[in-house]
Motif scaffolding. Structure first.
Motif, PDB file in Angstrom:
ATOM      1  N   SER A  81     -34.406  13.018 -21.979  1.00 35.71           N
ATOM      2  CA  SER A  81     -34.457  12.880 -20.531  1.00 35.71           C
ATOM      3  C   SER A  81     -35.764  13.445 -19.962  1.00 35.71           C
ATOM      4  CB  SER A  81     -33.257  13.600 -19.913  1.00 35.71           C
ATOM      5  OG  SER A  81     -33.274  13.477 -18.520  1.00 35.71           O
ATOM      6  N   ILE A  82     -36.170  14.592 -20.460  1.00 35.38           N
ATOM      7  CA  ILE A  82     -37.399  15.225 -19.990  1.00 35.38           C
ATOM      8  C   ILE A  82     -38.618  14.342 -20.264  1.00 35.38           C
ATOM      9  CG2 ILE A  82     -38.996  17.134 -20.493  1.00 35.38           C
ATOM     10  CD1 ILE A  82     -36.476  18.889 -20.929  1.00 35.38           C
ATOM     11  N   THR A  83     -38.626  13.681 -21.404  1.00 35.83           N
ATOM     12  CA  THR A  83     -39.787  12.869 -21.773  1.00 35.83           C
ATOM     13  C   THR A  83     -39.731  11.451 -21.208  1.00 35.83           C
ATOM     14  OG1 THR A  83     -38.788  12.295 -23.901  1.00 35.83           O
ATOM     15  CG2 THR A  83     -40.269  14.210 -23.866  1.00 35.83           C
ATOM     16  N   ASP A  84     -38.577  11.054 -20.680  1.00 35.23           N
ATOM     17  CA  ASP A  84     -38.459   9.711 -20.081  1.00 35.23           C
ATOM     18  C   ASP A  84     -39.529   9.473 -19.027  1.00 35.23           C
ATOM     19  OD1 ASP A  84     -36.315   8.770 -21.543  1.00 35.23           O
ATOM     20  OD2 ASP A  84     -34.813   9.221 -20.005  1.00 35.23           O
ATOM     21  N   ARG A  85     -39.740  10.451 -18.168  1.00 36.74           N
ATOM     22  CA  ARG A  85     -40.681  10.244 -17.055  1.00 36.74           C
ATOM     23  C   ARG A  85     -42.110  10.039 -17.542  1.00 36.74           C
ATOM     24  NH1 ARG A  85     -43.357  14.885 -15.173  1.00 36.74           N
ATOM     25  NH2 ARG A  85     -42.668  16.798 -16.185  1.00 36.74           N
ATOM     26  N   VAL A  87     -42.960   8.518 -20.397  1.00 37.43           N
ATOM     27  CA  VAL A  87     -43.019   7.143 -20.905  1.00 37.43           C
ATOM     28  C   VAL A  87     -43.067   6.157 -19.744  1.00 37.43           C
ATOM     29  CG1 VAL A  87     -41.766   5.380 -22.212  1.00 37.43           C
ATOM     30  CG2 VAL A  87     -41.860   7.727 -23.067  1.00 37.43           C
ATOM     31  N   ILE A  88     -42.218   6.375 -18.760  1.00 39.51           N
ATOM     32  CA  ILE A  88     -42.169   5.476 -17.605  1.00 39.51           C
ATOM     33  C   ILE A  88     -43.500   5.497 -16.847  1.00 39.51           C
ATOM     34  CG2 ILE A  88     -41.090   5.120 -15.346  1.00 39.51           C
ATOM     35  CD1 ILE A  88     -38.461   6.171 -16.699  1.00 39.51           C
ATOM     36  N   ARG A  89     -44.022   6.689 -16.617  1.00 42.40           N
ATOM     37  CA  ARG A  89     -45.299   6.797 -15.898  1.00 42.40           C
ATOM     38  C   ARG A  89     -46.401   6.082 -16.662  1.00 42.40           C
ATOM     39  NH1 ARG A  89     -47.417  12.629 -15.068  1.00 42.40           N
ATOM     40  NH2 ARG A  89     -47.829  12.361 -17.273  1.00 42.40           N
ATOM     41  N   ASP A  90     -46.453   6.292 -17.987  1.00 42.79           N
ATOM     42  CA  ASP A  90     -47.504   5.665 -18.779  1.00 42.79           C
ATOM     43  C   ASP A  90     -47.385   4.141 -18.750  1.00 42.79           C
ATOM     44  OD1 ASP A  90     -49.673   7.014 -20.350  1.00 42.79           O
ATOM     45  OD2 ASP A  90     -49.046   5.534 -21.846  1.00 42.79           O
ATOM     46  N   ARG A  91     -46.169   3.627 -18.825  1.00 42.60           N
ATOM     47  CA  ARG A  91     -45.973   2.171 -18.762  1.00 42.60           C
ATOM     48  C   ARG A  91     -46.366   1.626 -17.397  1.00 42.60           C
ATOM     49  NH1 ARG A  91     -40.207   1.843 -21.931  1.00 42.60           N
ATOM     50  NH2 ARG A  91     -41.041   2.178 -24.010  1.00 42.60           N
ATOM     51  N   ASP A  92     -45.987   2.363 -16.349  1.00 46.01           N
ATOM     52  CA  ASP A  92     -46.376   1.937 -14.996  1.00 46.01           C
ATOM     53  C   ASP A  92     -47.892   1.895 -14.851  1.00 46.01           C
ATOM     54  OD1 ASP A  92     -43.739   1.688 -14.280  1.00 46.01           O
ATOM     55  OD2 ASP A  92     -43.662   3.534 -13.078  1.00 46.01           O
ATOM     56  N   GLU A  93     -48.558   2.909 -15.380  1.00 44.29           N
ATOM     57  CA  GLU A  93     -50.020   2.958 -15.296  1.00 44.29           C
ATOM     58  C   GLU A  93     -50.656   1.811 -16.082  1.00 44.29           C
ATOM     59  OE1 GLU A  93     -50.464   7.827 -14.790  1.00 44.29           O
ATOM     60  OE2 GLU A  93     -50.624   6.930 -16.782  1.00 44.29           O
ATOM     61  N   MET A  94     -50.067   1.465 -17.238  1.00 40.74           N
ATOM     62  CA  MET A  94     -50.584   0.323 -18.020  1.00 40.74           C
ATOM     63  C   MET A  94     -50.403  -0.975 -17.242  1.00 40.74           C
ATOM     64  SD  MET A  94     -49.753   0.863 -22.053  1.00 40.74           S
ATOM     65  CE  MET A  94     -48.272   1.860 -22.046  1.00 40.74           C
ATOM     66  N   ASP A  95     -49.239  -1.112 -16.595  1.00 36.06           N
ATOM     67  CA  ASP A  95     -48.971  -2.327 -15.820  1.00 36.06           C
ATOM     68  C   ASP A  95     -49.941  -2.477 -14.659  1.00 36.06           C
ATOM     69  OD1 ASP A  95     -46.886  -2.995 -17.480  1.00 36.06           O
ATOM     70  OD2 ASP A  95     -45.293  -2.306 -16.121  1.00 36.06           O
ATOM     71  N   ASP A  96     -50.353  -1.346 -14.069  1.00 34.05           N
ATOM     72  CA  ASP A  96     -51.313  -1.377 -12.962  1.00 34.05           C
ATOM     73  C   ASP A  96     -52.720  -1.694 -13.442  1.00 34.05           C
ATOM     74  OD1 ASP A  96     -49.390  -0.798 -11.137  1.00 34.05           O
ATOM     75  OD2 ASP A  96     -49.866   1.338 -10.977  1.00 34.05           O
ATOM     76  N   GLY A  98     -54.810   0.395 -14.745  1.00 32.55           N
ATOM     77  CA  GLY A  98     -55.713   1.536 -14.606  1.00 32.55           C
ATOM     78  C   GLY A  98     -55.631   2.450 -15.825  1.00 32.55           C
ATOM     79  N   ALA A  99     -56.253   3.592 -15.674  1.00 38.07           N
ATOM     80  CA  ALA A  99     -56.227   4.587 -16.749  1.00 38.07           C
ATOM     81  C   ALA A  99     -54.815   5.163 -16.871  1.00 38.07           C
ATOM     82  CB  ALA A  99     -57.225   5.701 -16.448  1.00 38.07           C
ATOM     83  N   THR A 100     -54.468   5.602 -18.071  1.00 38.64           N
ATOM     84  CA  THR A 100     -53.158   6.193 -18.314  1.00 38.64           C
ATOM     85  C   THR A 100     -53.288   7.703 -18.465  1.00 38.64           C
ATOM     86  OG1 THR A 100     -53.368   5.837 -20.687  1.00 38.64           O
ATOM     87  CG2 THR A 100     -52.242   4.127 -19.425  1.00 38.64           C
ATOM     88  N   THR A 101     -52.230   8.393 -18.122  1.00 36.03           N
ATOM     89  CA  THR A 101     -52.202   9.856 -18.247  1.00 36.03           C
ATOM     90  C   THR A 101     -52.290  10.261 -19.709  1.00 36.03           C
ATOM     91  OG1 THR A 101     -50.847  10.005 -16.254  1.00 36.03           O
ATOM     92  CG2 THR A 101     -50.882  11.929 -17.692  1.00 36.03           C
ATOM     93  N   TRP A 138     -49.262  19.250 -27.494  1.00 32.04           N
ATOM     94  CA  TRP A 138     -49.802  18.940 -26.181  1.00 32.04           C
ATOM     95  C   TRP A 138     -48.718  18.623 -25.148  1.00 32.04           C
ATOM     96  CZ3 TRP A 138     -48.060  14.354 -24.577  1.00 32.04           C
ATOM     97  CH2 TRP A 138     -47.689  13.426 -25.550  1.00 32.04           C
ATOM     98  N   LEU A 139     -47.503  18.352 -25.591  1.00 34.31           N
ATOM     99  CA  LEU A 139     -46.462  17.860 -24.697  1.00 34.31           C
ATOM    100  C   LEU A 139     -46.100  18.860 -23.584  1.00 34.31           C
ATOM    101  CD1 LEU A 139     -44.507  15.597 -24.005  1.00 34.31           C
ATOM    102  CD2 LEU A 139     -42.884  16.581 -25.637  1.00 34.31           C
ATOM    103  N   ALA A 140     -46.053  20.129 -23.900  1.00 38.66           N
ATOM    104  CA  ALA A 140     -45.638  21.139 -22.908  1.00 38.66           C
ATOM    105  C   ALA A 140     -46.504  21.094 -21.645  1.00 38.66           C
ATOM    106  CB  ALA A 140     -45.674  22.523 -23.526  1.00 38.66           C
ATOM    107  N   GLU A 141     -47.801  20.900 -21.811  1.00 36.77           N
ATOM    108  CA  GLU A 141     -48.694  20.875 -20.635  1.00 36.77           C
ATOM    109  C   GLU A 141     -48.437  19.659 -19.746  1.00 36.77           C
ATOM    110  OE1 GLU A 141     -52.901  18.976 -21.982  1.00 36.77           O
ATOM    111  OE2 GLU A 141     -52.329  20.841 -23.002  1.00 36.77           O
ATOM    112  N   HIS A 142     -47.907  18.576 -20.314  1.00 34.94           N
ATOM    113  CA  HIS A 142     -47.643  17.363 -19.537  1.00 34.94           C
ATOM    114  C   HIS A 142     -46.261  17.394 -18.874  1.00 34.94           C
ATOM    115  CE1 HIS A 142     -51.164  14.915 -20.425  1.00 34.94           C
ATOM    116  NE2 HIS A 142     -51.151  15.492 -21.620  1.00 34.94           N
ATOM    117  N   LEU A 143     -45.436  18.368 -19.256  1.00 33.34           N
ATOM    118  CA  LEU A 143     -44.096  18.439 -18.690  1.00 33.34           C
ATOM    119  C   LEU A 143     -44.011  19.394 -17.505  1.00 33.34           C
ATOM    120  CD1 LEU A 143     -41.975  18.477 -21.972  1.00 33.34           C
ATOM    121  CD2 LEU A 143     -42.381  16.562 -20.428  1.00 33.34           C
ATOM    122  N   GLN A 144     -45.099  20.038 -17.167  1.00 29.11           N
ATOM    123  CA  GLN A 144     -45.086  20.992 -16.061  1.00 29.11           C
ATOM    124  C   GLN A 144     -45.159  20.316 -14.729  1.00 29.11           C
ATOM    125  OE1 GLN A 144     -48.297  23.571 -17.073  1.00 29.11           O
ATOM    126  NE2 GLN A 144     -47.180  24.515 -18.749  1.00 29.11           N
TER     127      GLN A 144
END
Length: 144
Positions: A81-85, A87-96, A98-101, A138-144
């Motif tokens: 659940s924590i990592t869902d966001r 994945v979703i954000r990265d897919r949204d950014e790819m669809d746009d 633009g650059a991905t997080t 690296w994951l912890a820094e992206h979950l903050q």
């Protein structure tokens, strides 16, 4: 209608449907006792026979492996659940377009980690917490 309990089978019988086929050790019980016993699964109890063959409610034995497995599945579900966001954000950014997080390596590592989380309950060491899937550093820094 009379209700009976048979210690040999652990089953309940009534005088209408089982009149000619009651087990030899069947004993009559009241409807009130039957209703209390019928609720056993909802009370996390089991039905056993006392020394006289009468049905009584007892606590279910605690199976530590089952409890630990349930706890580990909750932990795993929380990690997914924590990592869902991410994945979703990265897919949204790819669809746009633009650059991905996440860069491609991070995204691949994240998906590999999530696959390990989904497979964790089938792992030979499950539910030993010391063998949980390990998140990328690296994951912890992206979950903050």
């Amino acid at each position: 209608m009379l209700i009976f309990y048979a210690p040999s089978t652990g089953g309940f019988y009534n005088s209408v449907d089982h009149f000619k086929n009651l087990p030899e050790d069947a004993i009559e019980i009241s409807e009130e006792v039957y209703r209390e016993l019928f609720a056993a699964p909802f009370l996390n109890k089991c039905i056993e026979s006392d020394g006289r063959g009468r049905p009584v409610l007892s606590d279910l034995p605690v199976d530590r492996t089952t409890l630990q497995g349930a706890s580990e599945k909750k932990w795993r579900d929380a990690q997914l659940s924590i990592t869902d966001r991410l994945v979703i954000r990265d897919r949204d950014e790819m669809d746009d377009g633009g650059a991905t997080t996440l860069d491609q390596t991070q995204y691949t590592e994240l998906q590999a980690y999530r696959r390990e989380l989904r497979d964790w309950p089938q792992d030979e060491f499950f539910p030993a917490a010391g063998h949980r899937p390990v998140a990328p550093l690296w994951l912890a820094e992206h979950l903050q």
